[in-house]
Design a protein around this motif. Structure first.
Motif, PDB file in Angstrom:
ATOM      1  N   HIS A   1      41.032  45.354  39.634  1.00 43.15           N
ATOM      2  CA  HIS A   1      40.079  45.315  40.734  1.00 43.15           C
ATOM      3  C   HIS A   1      40.760  44.626  41.904  1.00 43.15           C
ATOM      4  CE1 HIS A   1      36.261  45.354  42.770  1.00 43.15           C
ATOM      5  NE2 HIS A   1      36.418  44.077  43.054  1.00 43.15           N
TER       6      HIS A   1
ATOM      7  N   ILE B   1      29.364  44.305  28.892  1.00 40.60           N
ATOM      8  CA  ILE B   1      29.646  43.939  30.287  1.00 40.60           C
ATOM      9  C   ILE B   1      30.572  42.729  30.311  1.00 40.60           C
ATOM     10  CG2 ILE B   1      28.671  43.066  32.450  1.00 40.60           C
ATOM     11  CD1 ILE B   1      26.153  44.628  31.845  1.00 40.60           C
ATOM     12  N   ALA B   2      31.603  42.813  31.110  1.00 38.40           N
ATOM     13  CA  ALA B   2      32.493  41.678  31.350  1.00 38.40           C
ATOM     14  C   ALA B   2      32.281  41.224  32.787  1.00 38.40           C
ATOM     15  CB  ALA B   2      33.947  42.088  31.146  1.00 38.40           C
ATOM     16  N   ARG B   3      32.190  39.930  32.991  1.00 35.62           N
ATOM     17  CA  ARG B   3      32.039  39.384  34.343  1.00 35.62           C
ATOM     18  C   ARG B   3      33.224  38.464  34.589  1.00 35.62           C
ATOM     19  NH1 ARG B   3      28.460  39.779  38.115  1.00 35.62           N
ATOM     20  NH2 ARG B   3      28.286  38.185  39.703  1.00 35.62           N
ATOM     21  N   LEU B   4      33.959  38.756  35.624  1.00 39.26           N
ATOM     22  CA  LEU B   4      35.142  37.990  35.993  1.00 39.26           C
ATOM     23  C   LEU B   4      34.823  37.162  37.225  1.00 39.26           C
ATOM     24  CD1 LEU B   4      38.199  37.499  35.560  1.00 39.26           C
ATOM     25  CD2 LEU B   4      38.594  39.394  37.127  1.00 39.26           C
ATOM     26  N   PHE B   5      35.088  35.877  37.159  1.00 38.43           N
ATOM     27  CA  PHE B   5      34.854  34.974  38.288  1.00 38.43           C
ATOM     28  C   PHE B   5      36.182  34.326  38.652  1.00 38.43           C
ATOM     29  CE2 PHE B   5      33.804  30.693  39.913  1.00 38.43           C
ATOM     30  CZ  PHE B   5      33.138  31.088  41.060  1.00 38.43           C
TER      31      PHE B   5
ATOM     32  N   ASP C   1      34.725  34.604  44.152  1.00 39.90           N
ATOM     33  CA  ASP C   1      34.203  35.967  44.100  1.00 39.90           C
ATOM     34  C   ASP C   1      34.050  36.327  42.628  1.00 39.90           C
ATOM     35  OD1 ASP C   1      33.308  38.453  44.831  1.00 39.90           O
ATOM     36  OD2 ASP C   1      35.243  39.212  45.498  1.00 39.90           O
ATOM     37  N   SER C   2      33.141  37.230  42.353  1.00 35.75           N
ATOM     38  CA  SER C   2      32.965  37.687  40.979  1.00 35.75           C
ATOM     39  C   SER C   2      32.732  39.186  40.974  1.00 35.75           C
ATOM     40  CB  SER C   2      31.794  36.963  40.306  1.00 35.75           C
ATOM     41  OG  SER C   2      30.578  37.319  40.921  1.00 35.75           O
ATOM     42  N   GLU C   3      32.996  39.784  39.836  1.00 32.65           N
ATOM     43  CA  GLU C   3      32.827  41.220  39.683  1.00 32.65           C
ATOM     44  C   GLU C   3      32.420  41.499  38.241  1.00 32.65           C
ATOM     45  OE1 GLU C   3      32.822  45.188  40.928  1.00 32.65           O
ATOM     46  OE2 GLU C   3      33.214  43.436  42.158  1.00 32.65           O
ATOM     47  N   SER C   4      31.473  42.412  38.053  1.00 29.10           N
ATOM     48  CA  SER C   4      31.063  42.840  36.711  1.00 29.10           C
ATOM     49  C   SER C   4      31.706  44.183  36.399  1.00 29.10           C
ATOM     50  CB  SER C   4      29.544  42.977  36.639  1.00 29.10           C
ATOM     51  OG  SER C   4      28.936  41.724  36.733  1.00 29.10           O
TER      52      SER C   4
ATOM     53  N   GLU D   1      31.501  47.318  33.472  1.00 31.11           N
ATOM     54  CA  GLU D   1      30.873  47.895  32.299  1.00 31.11           C
ATOM     55  C   GLU D   1      31.975  48.312  31.337  1.00 31.11           C
ATOM     56  OE1 GLU D   1      27.879  50.851  32.894  1.00 31.11           O
ATOM     57  OE2 GLU D   1      27.058  49.791  34.624  1.00 31.11           O
TER      58      GLU D   1
END
Length: 101
Positions: A6, A29-33, A45-48, A50
């Protein structure tokens, strides 16, 4: 293992690309911060993402015949990759309805 990428844009000058490994244990779901500490504060910033819940061992099951009448014989075939752990559960819908009454 899959690699997700990303591209993150910050309101400050510059950008970077990040890749991380994805395995089935983080599905669905993975959430990266991501954050950084700047001289005038913290920027984050963060992004999810699927994640497809796809396990490495493939399991297949089928009934013969595909449809049957109550009290008739049916065959269930289960096939799986070596070292797979499979569990089956049968529920008699008529008995379950009677128990709820």
């Amino acid at each position: 293992m899959t690699i997700l990428s990303h591209f993150l844009h910050a309101p400050v000058k510059g950008s970077f690309s990040l890749s991380f490994p994805v395995e089935s244990d983080i599905a669905p779901i993975a959430r990266l911060f991501i954050f950084t500490v700047l001289p005038d504060g913290v920027l984050g910033d963060s992004e999810s993402f699927e994640i497809e819940n796809c396990l490495p061992n493939k399991v297949d099951l089928s009934f013969r015949p595909a449809q049957s009448l109550p009290a008739s014989h049916a065959h269930l075939r289960v096939s799986a990759s070596p070292q797979s752990l499979c569990a089956l559960r049968a529920v008699d819908q008529c008995a379950a309805r009677k128990a709820r009454r």
